[in-house]
Design a protein around this motif. Structure first.
Motif, PDB file in Angstrom:
ATOM      1  N   ASP A 361     -12.767 -20.205  35.910  1.00 28.37           N
ATOM      2  CA  ASP A 361     -12.896 -19.078  34.984  1.00 28.37           C
ATOM      3  C   ASP A 361     -12.514 -19.519  33.574  1.00 28.37           C
ATOM      4  N   TYR A 362     -13.402 -19.279  32.616  1.00 24.67           N
ATOM      5  CA  TYR A 362     -13.059 -19.544  31.212  1.00 24.67           C
ATOM      6  C   TYR A 362     -11.993 -18.549  30.758  1.00 24.67           C
ATOM      7  N   SER A 363     -10.905 -19.065  30.231  1.00 27.15           N
ATOM      8  CA  SER A 363      -9.797 -18.212  29.800  1.00 27.15           C
ATOM      9  C   SER A 363     -10.059 -17.660  28.407  1.00 27.15           C
ATOM     10  N   GLN A 364     -10.154 -16.342  28.309  1.00 25.37           N
ATOM     11  CA  GLN A 364     -10.239 -15.651  27.018  1.00 25.37           C
ATOM     12  C   GLN A 364     -11.274 -16.298  26.094  1.00 25.37           C
ATOM     13  N   ILE A 365     -12.444 -16.573  26.654  1.00 25.70           N
ATOM     14  CA  ILE A 365     -13.447 -17.326  25.915  1.00 25.70           C
ATOM     15  C   ILE A 365     -13.892 -16.595  24.654  1.00 25.70           C
ATOM     16  N   GLU A 366     -14.042 -15.272  24.709  1.00 25.45           N
ATOM     17  CA  GLU A 366     -14.545 -14.572  23.523  1.00 25.45           C
ATOM     18  C   GLU A 366     -13.496 -14.540  22.412  1.00 25.45           C
ATOM     19  N   ALA A 367     -12.230 -14.390  22.770  1.00 27.89           N
ATOM     20  CA  ALA A 367     -11.174 -14.407  21.754  1.00 27.89           C
ATOM     21  C   ALA A 367     -11.109 -15.779  21.087  1.00 27.89           C
ATOM     22  N   ARG A 368     -11.269 -16.821  21.864  1.00 31.00           N
ATOM     23  CA  ARG A 368     -11.257 -18.178  21.312  1.00 31.00           C
ATOM     24  C   ARG A 368     -12.502 -18.421  20.458  1.00 31.00           C
ATOM     25  N   MET A 369     -13.642 -17.895  20.926  1.00 31.03           N
ATOM     26  CA  MET A 369     -14.879 -18.070  20.174  1.00 31.03           C
ATOM     27  C   MET A 369     -14.808 -17.362  18.817  1.00 31.03           C
ATOM     28  N   LEU A 370     -14.164 -16.209  18.765  1.00 27.92           N
ATOM     29  CA  LEU A 370     -14.028 -15.502  17.488  1.00 27.92           C
ATOM     30  C   LEU A 370     -13.233 -16.347  16.496  1.00 27.92           C
ATOM     31  N   LEU A 371     -12.174 -16.990  16.971  1.00 34.05           N
ATOM     32  CA  LEU A 371     -11.409 -17.880  16.093  1.00 34.05           C
ATOM     33  C   LEU A 371     -12.300 -19.003  15.569  1.00 34.05           C
ATOM     34  N   TRP A 372     -13.126 -19.556  16.464  1.00 27.63           N
ATOM     35  CA  TRP A 372     -13.975 -20.673  16.056  1.00 27.63           C
ATOM     36  C   TRP A 372     -15.022 -20.217  15.047  1.00 27.63           C
ATOM     37  N   VAL A 373     -15.646 -19.078  15.314  1.00 25.66           N
ATOM     38  CA  VAL A 373     -16.651 -18.551  14.391  1.00 25.66           C
ATOM     39  C   VAL A 373     -16.025 -18.285  13.019  1.00 25.66           C
ATOM     40  N   ALA A 374     -14.780 -17.801  13.039  1.00 23.90           N
ATOM     41  CA  ALA A 374     -14.092 -17.492  11.782  1.00 23.90           C
ATOM     42  C   ALA A 374     -13.554 -18.731  11.083  1.00 23.90           C
ATOM     43  N   GLY A 375     -13.531 -19.861  11.793  1.00 27.36           N
ATOM     44  CA  GLY A 375     -12.988 -21.077  11.193  1.00 27.36           C
ATOM     45  C   GLY A 375     -11.481 -21.073  11.082  1.00 27.36           C
ATOM     46  N   ASP A 376     -10.795 -20.408  12.007  1.00 28.26           N
ATOM     47  CA  ASP A 376      -9.331 -20.348  11.997  1.00 28.26           C
ATOM     48  C   ASP A 376      -8.778 -21.610  12.657  1.00 28.26           C
ATOM     49  N   VAL A 377      -8.830 -22.714  11.919  1.00 27.23           N
ATOM     50  CA  VAL A 377      -8.438 -24.023  12.440  1.00 27.23           C
ATOM     51  C   VAL A 377      -6.969 -24.049  12.833  1.00 27.23           C
ATOM     52  N   LYS A 378      -6.146 -23.364  12.079  1.00 24.61           N
ATOM     53  CA  LYS A 378      -4.699 -23.391  12.314  1.00 24.61           C
ATOM     54  C   LYS A 378      -4.352 -22.825  13.692  1.00 24.61           C
ATOM     55  N   THR A 379      -4.904 -21.663  14.001  1.00 27.58           N
ATOM     56  CA  THR A 379      -4.602 -21.042  15.290  1.00 27.58           C
ATOM     57  C   THR A 379      -5.246 -21.819  16.433  1.00 27.58           C
ATOM     58  N   MET A 380      -6.461 -22.319  16.211  1.00 29.36           N
ATOM     59  CA  MET A 380      -7.108 -23.112  17.256  1.00 29.36           C
ATOM     60  C   MET A 380      -6.303 -24.367  17.569  1.00 29.36           C
ATOM     61  N   GLN A 381      -5.679 -24.956  16.575  1.00 26.94           N
ATOM     62  CA  GLN A 381      -4.894 -26.169  16.811  1.00 26.94           C
ATOM     63  C   GLN A 381      -3.684 -25.876  17.686  1.00 26.94           C
ATOM     64  N   ILE A 382      -3.103 -24.692  17.518  1.00 26.78           N
ATOM     65  CA  ILE A 382      -1.981 -24.311  18.382  1.00 26.78           C
ATOM     66  C   ILE A 382      -2.450 -24.235  19.831  1.00 26.78           C
ATOM     67  N   LEU A 383      -3.613 -23.641  20.040  1.00 24.18           N
ATOM     68  CA  LEU A 383      -4.152 -23.541  21.393  1.00 24.18           C
ATOM     69  C   LEU A 383      -4.453 -24.918  21.974  1.00 24.18           C
ATOM     70  N   ILE A 384      -4.929 -25.834  21.139  1.00 26.54           N
ATOM     71  CA  ILE A 384      -5.215 -27.194  21.600  1.00 26.54           C
ATOM     72  C   ILE A 384      -3.921 -27.936  21.919  1.00 26.54           C
ATOM     73  N   ASP A 385      -2.923 -27.799  21.046  1.00 26.23           N
ATOM     74  CA  ASP A 385      -1.643 -28.490  21.243  1.00 26.23           C
ATOM     75  C   ASP A 385      -0.846 -27.923  22.405  1.00 26.23           C
ATOM     76  N   HIS A 386      -1.063 -26.628  22.711  1.00 26.16           N
ATOM     77  CA  HIS A 386      -0.277 -25.953  23.746  1.00 26.16           C
ATOM     78  C   HIS A 386      -1.215 -25.198  24.691  1.00 26.16           C
ATOM     79  N   PRO A 387      -1.894 -25.944  25.557  1.00 29.54           N
ATOM     80  CA  PRO A 387      -2.859 -25.306  26.467  1.00 29.54           C
ATOM     81  C   PRO A 387      -2.225 -24.312  27.423  1.00 29.54           C
ATOM     82  N   GLU A 388      -0.897 -24.398  27.611  1.00 25.46           N
ATOM     83  CA  GLU A 388      -0.233 -23.440  28.499  1.00 25.46           C
ATOM     84  C   GLU A 388      -0.142 -22.046  27.879  1.00 25.46           C
ATOM     85  N   MET A 389      -0.384 -21.951  26.592  1.00 25.28           N
ATOM     86  CA  MET A 389      -0.219 -20.690  25.876  1.00 25.28           C
ATOM     87  C   MET A 389      -1.560 -19.956  25.790  1.00 25.28           C
TER      88      MET A 389
END
Length: 660
Positions: A361-389
Motif C-alpha cells: 500500500d502506498y502510504s499517503q501518496i496524495e499528500a506526498r504528491m501535493l508536496l511534490w507538485v508544490a515544490g516543497d523540497v524542505k518537507t519532502m527531505q524530512i520524509l526522505i530522511d525519516h521514512p518512519e515518520m
C-alpha cells in the motif's frame, strides 16, 4: 445523425479485407434480471440467459441476425471493437461454451471504445459519447421496447421485429466502430495494456473462504429475522411507518437513523428504554445485517465452478482522474472496514493453499504528491530522511506546533479533550525552527504522533490528516467544519475552522501558489476560447505518456462573489477553481504512480489479484513470501524519472486473510 451504412443479410455480409469490425450483442433482460442489477458473471451464467441478436459492421455495411446465423468465420482473426467490451466478451464466451459460436471464431484483438472514451474523459455511455465525440444524437428509447425480448424464434422475420428495432440493433455496432476510428489512436498502448491487465485480474478473481461466507449468511439471516419480529409493522424498514409509530407515542422521530448521526445518538439517549428507541435500534441493525448479507450473497453468485475463485469487476478509469472504481454490483473498493455482527467481510478473501497474500500500500501518496507538485523540497527531505515518520506527523510538527513528549507541547492542549485548542487551530507557530529540530528527529528516542495519539486518546493526528487532505485543496471554513467532523470526529465552530483555514494558507504558501497558477492557466484558456487541457506530470516529462485532464466548454459567470468558472468533464458540467484543479492533478498523478508500479510488477512476473485505492494485492508462494514482498515493495518505490524527489513509501504486509 447516425452514419448511413448498408444493412445486409448474413449471406451478403463480406467485410473489407483487414478491416476492423464493430460487434454488439443484444440479450434478454428484465427489471430484476439484468447485468446492471446482477453484475456480468452472474448475468451471463444465469439459466435465463439468452442472446437473441448480434450486429457486426465494418463501417460500410452492417449485418444483424441471430448469433447462430452469423458467418463467424468471416470476422475470425480480425480486430473487433465493442462498447463495454467485457459485456460482449462475456456473452461471446457463454455462446461459445454453449456451442452456438465456433471455438475458433475469436478476434486477433478486441478493443473497448467505452474505455477509450473514459480515458479521454468523454462520457462512458454510448449515447453521451456519440453526442460529444461524433455530434450524433442516439435515441435509446427503442431499447425500452426490447426489454423482455428473448430468442423465441426468428426475431428477424417480418413479424418478429419492427424496422426501427432492427435499425437500433444495427446502430450500436456501427457507432462503436465509428467512435474507435475517431479516438482509438489517442489511447496510448501502455494505457491499453493497463486496461487489459485490469480486466484479466478481475476475470481471474480472488480466492474466498466459502464456508465462512455460508455461515455468515446463515447467521445474518437469523439476525434479520429477529429484527423483523421486533418491529411491529411491514415492511420493517418503512420510515413513514416508523415516524407514525413514534407520533402515536407522542415522540418526535429523529431525522436520520444513520449510525454516525450525532442527533440520532442524542435521540437514542433521550429515549433509552422506550419502545421507539428499540424500534430504531432494530431498524438500524436490520439495515446493516441485510446489507452485508446481500454483499455475501452477491459474492456467492460470482463463484466460478472451474476453480472456485470469485470473479469480480473493476472499472478502468472509473474516475476522470484515471483512478479505478468498483463495478458490477459488488464494489470491492468500498468493503466495510467495520465489523457487522462480529463479521469482517474483507477477511473472507484468503490466500490459496501454499500461498500468502502480499499486500503493498502506498502510504499517503496524495499528500506526498501535493508536496511534490508544490515544490516543497524542505518537507519532502524530512520524509526522505525519516521514512518512519508519516505525512501527518510532519504536518503537525511543521504547522500545528506539535512536538514529541518532553518538549513544549503546543498541539491541542489537554490531549485534545480539553478546551485549549488555540495552538492547533490558531496561529500554528512552531516552537523553534524546523531546521533546528531536524537533528533531533529520532523515532527510537522520541514518541511518534501516532503513538502519542494511541497512548493519550488524542485525535490530533486525524485533525492533521483533515488539514492535509482537506485544506490542501482550498476548502473554506464551512466545508472544513464538515471535513474535520468526518475525518477527525472533531467539532469545530465556524470561527475555529476559519482560523485553521487562514493558518494553513499562511503556513503553506507553495500550495496556495499551485492553486493560483492552475486557476490562472484555466482562465487563460477561457479567454482564448479553447478547452483547458492540463498535462499531468508524466506527460510534461514525456509527451508519449499522453496523460491529460480535459476541461471542455469553459464558462465564467459573474456573480456577487466574483467570477465562477465551470467546465464539462466526462459529459457533466462541474464547478472549477484552483483547488479543484490541484486536487484533480494530484489524484491523477498519484494514480499514475500506481499505474506505473502495476506495469513494472507485471514485467517482473508479479500479477496482482486485486487493487483497492492505493494498494496492490498479490498471491505469492509461502516459501518465498518475505523475499517477494521485499521485491514488490522495492519495485513500487523505484524513483520515477518524471517525479524526481517524490518521497514514495510503501507499507507491505503478509497475511493469510485480507484486511488492514
Amino acid at each position: 445523425m447516425t452514419p448511413k451504412v448498408k444493412i445486409v443479410s448474413p449471406g451478403e455480409f463480406r467485410p473489407a479485407p483487414g478491416a476492423a469490425v464493430g460487434v454488439d450483442f443484444e440479450t434478454f433482460y428484465t427489471g430484476t434480471y439484468s447485468v446492471k442489477s446482477m453484475g456480468l458473471y452472474p448475468y451471463v451464467n444465469d439459466p435465463r440467459f439468452s442472446a437473441w441478436a448480434v450486429a457486426v459492421s465494418d463501417g460500410s455495411s452492417v449485418c444483424s441476425c441471430e448469433p447462430t446465423k452469423f458467418p463467424w468465420e468471416r470476422i475470425a482473426g480480425r480486430e473487433w471493437v465493442s462498447h463495454h467490451r467485457e459485456f460482449d466478451r462475456g456473452v461471446f464466451e457463454r455462446l461459445q461454451a454453449d456451442g452456438v459460436i465456433p471455438s475458433g471464431a475469436g478476434p486477433s484483438a478486441w478493443h473497448d471504445s467505452a474505455a477509450a472514451c473514459a480515458y479521454l474523459q468523454y462520457p462512458r455511455d454510448l449515447k453521451g459519447a456519440c453526442k460529444e465525440v461524433l455530434g450524433i444524437e442516439v435515441d435509446k428509447g427503442v431499447r425500452r421496447s426490447l426489454r423482455g425480448r428473448k430468442d423465441d424464434g426468428d426475431l428477424f422475420a417480418s413479424c418478429g421485429m419492427t424496422e426501427e428495432e432492427a435499425a437500433y440493433v444495427s446502430n450500436d455496432a456501427v457507432l462503436c466502430l465509428k467512435l474507435w476510428q475517431e479516438i482509438g489512436w489517442r489511447w496510448p498502448l501502455h494505457e491499453r495494456a493497463l486496461f487489459e491487465a485490469t480486466c484479466a485480474m478481475a476475470r481471474r478473481g480472488v480466492r474466498v473462504d466459502w464456508g465462512t461466507v455460508a455461515n455468515a449468511i446463515a447467521g445474518l439471516g437469523r439476525v434479520v429475522g429477529e429484527c423483523r419480529k421486533a418491529i411491529p409493522w411491514e415492511p420493517a424498514l418503512s420510515d413513514p411507518k416508523f415516524r407514525q409509530a413514534c407520533a402515536d407515542l407522542g415522540v418526535r422521530p429523529p431525522a436520520s437513523l444513520a449510525a454516525g448521526d450525532e442527533n440520532y445518538a442524542e435521540w437514542l439517549k433521550m429515549h433509552a428504554g422506550k419502545r421507539c428507541a428499540g424500534w430504531a435500534l432494530n431498524m438500524s441493525r436490520l439495515r446493516r445485517a441485510n446489507r452485508l448479507k446481500k454483499v455475501l450473497e452477491s459474492m456467492q453468485s460470482r463463484r466460478s465452478p472451474a476453480d472456485g475463485r470469485m470473479v469480480y469487476e473493476l472499472r478502468y478509469f472509473g474516475a476522470t482522474t484515471g483512478r479505478w472504481s468498483g463495478s458490477g454490483g459488488l464494489n470491492m473498493q468500498n468493503f466495510n472496514r467495520r465489523e457487522v455482527e462480529g463479521f469482517d467481510v474483507r477477511k473472507v478473501i484468503v490466500a490459496p493453499p501454499g500461498f500468502t497474500l502480499a499486500v503493498c500500500d502506498y502510504s499517503q501518496i496524495e499528500a506526498r504528491m501535493l508536496l511534490w507538485v508544490a515544490g516543497d523540497v524542505k518537507t519532502m527531505q524530512i520524509l526522505i530522511d525519516h521514512p518512519e515518520m508519516d505525512m501527518y506527523e510532519v504536518h503537525a510538527r511543521a504547522t500545528m506546533g506539535w512536538l514529541p513528549e518532553g518538549r513544549d507541547q503546543r498541539s491541542e492542549g489537554k490531549d485534545q479533550s480539553g478546551d485549549n485548542r488555540q495552538s492547533a487551530i490558531g496561529n500554528g507557530q512552531l516552537g523553534g525552527t524546523l531546521k533546528a529540530q531536524r537533528s533531533t528527529l529520532n523515532a527510537q528516542a522520541e514518541e511518534s504522533l501516532e503513538e502519542y495519539c494511541v497512548r493519550t486518546g488524542s485525535t490530533l493526528r486525524q485533525y492533521a490528516k483533515a488539514r492535509v487532505l482537506g485544506l490542501g485543496y482550498r476548502c473554506g471554513a464551512g466545508t472544513f467544519v464538515r471535513v474535520a467532523k468526518v475525518m477527525a470526529k472533531l467539532e469545530l465552530s465556524f470561527d475555529e475552522a476559519k482560523r485553521a483555514v487562514n493558518d494553513y494558507r499562511a503556513s503553506n504558501p507553495l500550495v496556495v501558489g499551485v492553486w493560483e497558477r492552475l486557476e490562472d492557466e484555466a482562465y487563460k484558456s477561457w479567454e482564448a476560447g479553447r478547452d483547458h487541457v492540463l498535462p499531468l506530470p508524466c506527460t510534461s516529462y514525456d509527451s508519449r505518456c499522453g496523460r491529460y485532464l480535459f476541461y471542455r466548454d469553459l464558462k465564467v459567470l459573474e456573480g456577487g462573489y466574483g467570477k465562477g468558472m465551470t467546465a464539462v468533464v466526462a459529459g457533466e458540467r462541474c464547478p472549477l477553481h484552483g483547488g479543484i484543479l490541484a486536487e484533480n492533478l494530484v489524484s491523477g498523478a498519484s494514480r499514475d504512480v500506481m499505474a506505473s508500479a502495476w506495469l513494472r510488477c507485471l514485467k517482473a512476473g508479479y500479477s496482482p489479484v486485486m487493487t483497492v485505492h492505493d494498494e496492490l494485492v498479490f498471491e505469492v508462494p509461502e516459501a518465498t513470501a518475505a523475499a517477494d514482498l521485499a521485491k514488490i515493495s522495492s519495485i513500487m518505490t523505484e524513483p520515477l524519472a518524471w517525479a524526481p524527489g517524490l518521497p514514495l513509501k510503501v507499507g507491505g504486509k503478509l497475511m493469510k486473510r485480507y484486511g488492514k
